[in-house]
Design a protein around this motif. Structure first.
Motif, PDB file in Angstrom:
ATOM      1  N   ARG A 190       2.025  38.326  -0.670  1.00 10.24           N
ATOM      2  CA  ARG A 190       1.292  39.087   0.171  1.00 10.24           C
ATOM      3  C   ARG A 190       1.524  38.376   1.557  1.00 10.24           C
ATOM      4  NH1 ARG A 190      -2.998  42.170   0.924  1.00 10.24           N
ATOM      5  NH2 ARG A 190      -4.454  41.914   2.825  1.00 10.24           N
ATOM      6  N   ARG A 230       4.605  37.079   2.481  1.00  6.53           N
ATOM      7  CA  ARG A 230       5.720  37.557   3.071  1.00  6.53           C
ATOM      8  C   ARG A 230       5.539  39.153   3.468  1.00  6.53           C
ATOM      9  NH1 ARG A 230       7.682  34.452  -1.630  1.00  6.53           N
ATOM     10  NH2 ARG A 230       7.413  36.359  -3.073  1.00  6.53           N
ATOM     11  N   LEU A 231       4.941  40.063   2.580  1.00  8.31           N
ATOM     12  CA  LEU A 231       4.925  41.431   3.095  1.00  8.31           C
ATOM     13  C   LEU A 231       4.164  41.503   4.575  1.00  8.31           C
ATOM     14  CD1 LEU A 231       3.445  42.968  -0.320  1.00  8.31           C
ATOM     15  CD2 LEU A 231       5.864  43.104   0.892  1.00  8.31           C
ATOM     16  N   LEU A 232       3.152  40.629   4.664  1.00 11.28           N
ATOM     17  CA  LEU A 232       2.525  40.777   5.945  1.00 11.28           C
ATOM     18  C   LEU A 232       3.432  40.336   7.176  1.00 11.28           C
ATOM     19  CD1 LEU A 232      -1.008  39.045   5.273  1.00 11.28           C
ATOM     20  CD2 LEU A 232      -0.583  41.524   5.829  1.00 11.28           C
ATOM     21  N   GLU A 274       6.963  40.459   7.011  1.00  3.90           N
ATOM     22  CA  GLU A 274       7.867  41.447   7.197  1.00  3.90           C
ATOM     23  C   GLU A 274       7.540  42.878   7.696  1.00  3.90           C
ATOM     24  OE1 GLU A 274       9.141  42.166   3.056  1.00  3.90           O
ATOM     25  OE2 GLU A 274      10.108  40.285   2.854  1.00  3.90           O
ATOM     26  N   ARG A 275       6.197  43.190   7.413  1.00  5.69           N
ATOM     27  CA  ARG A 275       5.756  44.366   8.006  1.00  5.69           C
ATOM     28  C   ARG A 275       5.192  44.265   9.521  1.00  5.69           C
ATOM     29  NH1 ARG A 275       2.329  46.616   2.839  1.00  5.69           N
ATOM     30  NH2 ARG A 275       4.291  46.654   1.391  1.00  5.69           N
ATOM     31  N   GLY A 276       5.535  42.931  10.078  1.00  6.58           N
ATOM     32  CA  GLY A 276       5.058  42.726  11.659  1.00  6.58           C
ATOM     33  C   GLY A 276       3.450  42.753  11.638  1.00  6.58           C
ATOM     34  N   ARG A 277       2.433  42.394  10.581  1.00  2.70           N
ATOM     35  CA  ARG A 277       1.290  42.408  10.617  1.00  2.70           C
ATOM     36  C   ARG A 277       0.727  41.101  10.944  1.00  2.70           C
ATOM     37  NH1 ARG A 277      -1.449  45.139   5.519  1.00  2.70           N
ATOM     38  NH2 ARG A 277      -3.258  44.799   6.727  1.00  2.70           N
ATOM     39  N   ASP A 312      -3.271  42.594  13.423  1.00  2.00           N
ATOM     40  CA  ASP A 312      -3.593  44.053  13.397  1.00  2.00           C
ATOM     41  C   ASP A 312      -4.996  43.789  13.084  1.00  2.00           C
ATOM     42  OD1 ASP A 312      -3.836  43.046  10.703  1.00  2.00           O
ATOM     43  OD2 ASP A 312      -2.793  44.711   9.925  1.00  2.00           O
TER      44      ASP A 312
END
Length: 430
Positions: free
Chosen positions: A7, A9-11, A13-16, A31
């Motif tokens: 989670r 890494r996903l945050l 990568e998505r710029g969140r 965000d």
């Protein structure tokens, strides 16, 4: 909580989210506002020690027991750390400075007018080596409160517990001692006598409490008359006096007699700082829970957890279950931020060579966390650790596997600026 690696890494990568700090690895959401978040109760637990302090960040949950109907508090471990103090180094540096000054004054090498001790100390004054412990722990409490939604604190405050009454029928001496009687005394003796038999130095064996001067000959139950003995030595000594039992070993007899009268230095250091730390924690305006050493040990044995400062912190106070305690533990070594001393000294305190006046070289500073990638040569490999700079550009790297000397600065990549601490990761249990 805790946020999984996937989670995170996903945050990112998505710029969140963005990386706020590498060690300990911390991300900051971009965000949403804090008012829009549903936060779970997080408790920061501390087990202050003389050489190291255990730190545990846990998520609390309360459940009603199916059998008893009582509310039970469980702790889900989010973060474990052991903060290693440098009080001994501070004390040694101050003693060395005092010795140099005393010699310069007495030997008339450089006149230094003696200053009489007519200054008053403020209330609550602590020696610098002890004040360092309080300041360091307080600093890390503030850091963790900024990085995590800490809602309450727990501290191991005292070593002896007059417990709340659990049995309505209890009275007399049982009322005074409570159900944890003996835990504090046994733990004190284990620390004082080095967790080994006083008569044969046996380790990693069951140890019992033995009266140095037997009770049958007037010996008391005071802690100064108690020691640790393995079962064979305890049985052979029986009701003998220690002078008769160790008549053929006068050196051991003298050592035991001297050690039994000496107080535990670690306990004295902790006792001197515990109330000052308590006042610092209560000043944070967060609810603070006080625990005892006996209850901490009782919780750890009841939950079958290995001995470690960080897990002792997780067991502080009222806790009925500890989960996810196998997470890696962050070792935080207090290293300081350098020295004001601009020269090396001889054994007599005279200057010997000059140190560079600049604390940075080629964009690096001693204590920075760097990654080193050397592709060729005898020192080829990847290293991660603290850097010690030189004006020549040939640095030393203190990594988890040891010291690597003579690394050129062009192979170093800065990861995190020096903050006065060294970091490494370990696992308490697999």
């Amino acid at each position: 909580m805790p946020c999984s690696e996937k989670r995170a890494r996903l945050l990112l990568e998505r710029g969140r989210a963005r990386v706020h700090r590498l060690v300990p690895f911390t991300i900051r959401l971009l965000d949403r506002e804090q008012e829009d978040c549903a936060l779970q109760p997080v408790r920061l637990k501390l087990d202050p020690g003389s050489r190291a302090t255990g730190v545990a960040l846990v998520r609390e949950s309360q459940e009603v027991g199916a059998d008893t109907g009582e509310v039970q508090r469980s702790a889900h471990v989010l973060f474990l750390a052991e903060l290693v103090h440098r009080g001994h180094a501070i004390r040694a540096a101050l003693r060395q400075r005092a010795a140099f000054r005393r010699r310069r004054r007495c030997a008339n090498l450089r006149h230094r007018q003696s200053r009489f001790d007519n200054r008053t100390r403020r209330n609550g004054w602590l020696p610098p080596s002890l004040q360092h412990r309080v300041d360091t722990i307080t600093s890390w409490v503030r850091r963790l409160c900024r990085w995590a939604p800490v809602s309450s604190l727990s501290q191991e405050l005292v070593r002896f517990d007059t417990q709340a009454l659990q049995n309505p029928e209890i009275s007399g001496i049982e009322y005074q001692q409570g159900t944890l009687a003996g835990c504090e005394v046994r733990e004190y003796l284990l620390e004082k006598w080095g967790r080994k038999c006083a008569y044969c130095d046996a380790e990693n064996v069951p140890l019992g409490i033995d009266h140095i001067h037997p009770r049958s000959k007037g010996g008391s139950d005071r802690v100064s008359n108690l020691t640790l003995a393995c079962h064979p030595c305890n049985r052979r000594k029986g009701a003998q006096g220690i002078e008769d039992f160790l008549a053929k070993d006068p050196k051991r007899l003298a050592r035991i007699e001297a050690q039994r009268k000496a107080p535990l230095r670690d306990a004295a250091a902790v006792n001197s700082t515990r109330w000052e730390l308590w006042r610092r924690l209560t000043a944070t305006a967060l609810p603070v829970e006080a625990g005892t050493g006996g209850r901490t040990k009782w919780n750890r044995h009841r939950l079958n957890l290995p001995k470690a400062h960080a897990l002792d912190a997780a067991c502080v106070g009222e806790v009925h279950a500890v989960t996810n305690w196998r997470v890696p533990t962050l070792n935080i070594q207090c290293t300081g931020r350098g020295s004001y001393q601009r020269t090396r000294l001889t054994k007599h305190g005279f200057p010997r060579g000059d140190l560079t006046r600049s604390k940075s070289a080629f964009g690096f500073q001693t204590g920075d966390l760097v990654r080193v990638v050397v592709t060729t040569g005898k020192k080829a490999g990847n290293y991660l650790g603290r850097v010690a700079i030189r004006a020549s550009g040939s640095f030393n790297i203190q990594s988890a596997t040891g010291l690597v000397q003579g690394i050129h600065h062009r192979f170093c990549t800065l990861l995190q600026r020096a903050d006065g601490y060294g970091y490494s990761w370990t696992r308490i249990a697999i």
